[in-house]
Enzyme design. Structure first.
Site, mmCIF file in Angstrom:
data_model
loop_
_atom_site.group_PDB
_atom_site.id
_atom_site.type_symbol
_atom_site.label_atom_id
_atom_site.label_comp_id
_atom_site.label_asym_id
_atom_site.label_seq_id
_atom_site.Cartn_x
_atom_site.Cartn_y
_atom_site.Cartn_z
ATOM 1 N N TYR A 6 3.469 9.153 -0.957
ATOM 2 C CA TYR A 6 4.723 9.616 -1.506
ATOM 3 C C TYR A 6 5.051 11.128 -1.651
ATOM 4 C CZ TYR A 6 6.153 5.480 -3.898
ATOM 5 O OH TYR A 6 6.506 3.962 -4.258
ATOM 6 N N LYS A 9 -7.997 -0.014 0.326
ATOM 7 C CA LYS A 9 -8.166 -0.470 1.635
ATOM 8 C C LYS A 9 -9.102 0.076 2.425
ATOM 9 C CE LYS A 9 -6.221 -3.402 4.861
ATOM 10 N NZ LYS A 9 -6.443 -4.762 4.692
ATOM 11 N N ASP A 63 -4.798 -6.402 -0.037
ATOM 12 C CA ASP A 63 -4.003 -7.589 0.513
ATOM 13 C C ASP A 63 -4.761 -8.622 -0.361
ATOM 14 O OD1 ASP A 63 -6.821 -7.060 1.681
ATOM 15 O OD2 ASP A 63 -6.127 -7.934 3.674
ATOM 16 N N ASP A 95 2.710 0.711 -6.502
ATOM 17 C CA ASP A 95 4.141 0.166 -6.887
ATOM 18 C C ASP A 95 4.435 -0.886 -6.320
ATOM 19 O OD1 ASP A 95 6.950 1.087 -6.506
ATOM 20 O OD2 ASP A 95 6.874 1.048 -4.446
ATOM 21 N N ASP A 120 5.397 -4.657 -9.065
ATOM 22 C CA ASP A 120 6.695 -5.341 -8.846
ATOM 23 C C ASP A 120 6.149 -6.906 -8.873
ATOM 24 O OD1 ASP A 120 8.334 -3.293 -8.652
ATOM 25 O OD2 ASP A 120 9.478 -4.197 -7.211
#
Ligand code: IPM
Ligand code: MN
Length: 362
Positions: A141, A189, A221, A245, A249
């Site tokens: 970001y 990751k 994942d 982020d 959700d």
């Protein structure tokens, strides 16, 4: 106590849900004899419409001088084509950076009565109560360099994490786990990214200071899959900005509606409290948005910014009672209950709050 709370309604459904949360804060103030000074300032598309910057200087100064900030949402399709510094979303990124809000807490739990509202089978959802601790001022970001190549054939962003950034967000996660189920799942990751390998190394070293908290590591994942398959297996999820982020959700969706999710963004100064849902322009101004994410954010404001735990719990209990009483906005609607609007949901929570047994003033 006296507290200055800055309201930033912003765009889309922001003004409606902030009005609902502000009305709850007023009830808390009168019931527990606090003086909350609630002021408003423009941000996002609402500021652009006034001919101002997405984050006007006066708004930033007011936020820096407040005890806490309650934000609705930013984002307006009318400004989507502008360059990135003129987009409403840039205000959110700027205020996070300027207030140094590196720690974003996003709790997601199944509310009693809503076990069947989400996409999962109620027995899989049962007992779900997780907290996503998202790093908020680093990673992709904010990383430099970023941009679009001059010839337009490529674009690039930079993912960089410093040890101190990982360590300070890690501490927040371990601290949070201590008053919960004492488990941290650090998500990365590391099979592909160097930033993730550093993340894992720093978090693992930090864990030795928190011997009472169990730590495990998961690839993002696999975590995304597990949030959908076994959400109740998580306690605290600690992760970097973009993974957080996305996972937050997903957490919102599995517990029934993103409209339920509150958040707190904390640094060393005033904190920012906002629902996780966005501006939802398609339903704006129609009195259909779910105000629970915003009202839950007001509860987090009471807890983390003002240290009013009793009041924070009272608001959360009132939400629970209203839901148990059958209050359902459109996002939660089921055939057994009538659909109510934003204002009516806020009123149901308000009356539940007023009906709670009076608690001593602290
Ligand atoms: C969120 C939002 C923001 C983010 C956007 C609006 C910049 O999606 O708070 O999760 O990506 O952080
Ligand atoms: Mn998001």
């Amino acid at each position: 106590m006296k507290a200055a709370i800055l309201l930033l309604p912003g765009d889309g459904i922001g003004p409606e849900v902030v009005a609902a949360a502000a009305s709850i804060l007023r009830v808390v103030a009168s019931r527990y004899r606090h003086q909350f000074d609630l002021r408003e300032a423009p941000i996002g598309g609402a500021a652009l419409r006034l001919g101002l910057a997405p984050l006007p200087d006066e708004t930033l100064t007011a936020a820096q001088n407040a005890d806490a900030v309650l934000l609705g949402a930013v984002g307006d399709p009318e400004f989507d084509r502008g360059d990135s510094s003129r987009r409403p979303e840039s205000a959110l990124l700027a205020i996070r950076r300027e207030l140094k809000l590196y720690a974003n807490l996003r709790p997601a739990r199944v509310w009693p009565g809503l076990e069947a509202s989400g996409p999962l089978k109620p027995d899989i959802l049962a007992g779900t109560d997780m907290l996503v601790v998202r790093e908020l001022t680093g990673g992709l970001y904010y990383g430099e360099p970023r941009g679009i190549a001059e010839d337009g054939t490529s674009a690039y962003n930079t993912m960089r994490y410093y040890r101190h950034e990982i360590e300070r967000i890690g501490r927040r996660a371990f601290d949070a786990a201590r008053v919960r189920k004492k488990r941290v799942t650090s998500v990365d990751k590391a099979n592909v990214l160097e930033t993730s390998r550093l993340w894992r190394e720093v978090v693992t070293a930090l864990a030795s200071e928190f011997a009472d908290v169990a730590l495990d590591h998961m690839y993002v994942d696999s975590c995304a899959m597990k949030v959908a398959l076994a959400p109740s297996s998580f306690d605290v999820i600690l992760t970097e900005n973009m993974f957080g982020d996305i996972l937050s959700d997903e957490a919102g969706a599995v517990v029934g509606s993103l409209g339920l999710l509150p958040s707190a963004s904390l640094g060393d100064g005033p904190g920012l409290f906002e629902p996780v849902h966005g501006s939802a322009p398609d339903i704006a101004g129609k009195d259909v948005a779910n105000p629970i994410g915003a009202i839950g954010s007001a509860a987090m404001l009471l807890r983390y910014a003002l240290r009013l735990e009793t009041e924070a719990r009272a608001v959360e209990q009132a939400i629970e009672k209203a839901l148990l009483g059958g209050a359902r906005t459109a996002d939660l609607a089921d055939p057994a209950h009538p659909r109510i609007g934003t204002r009516e949901m806020a009123m149901a929570i308000e009356s539940a709050l007023l009906a709670l047994p009076p608690t001593p003033v602290n």
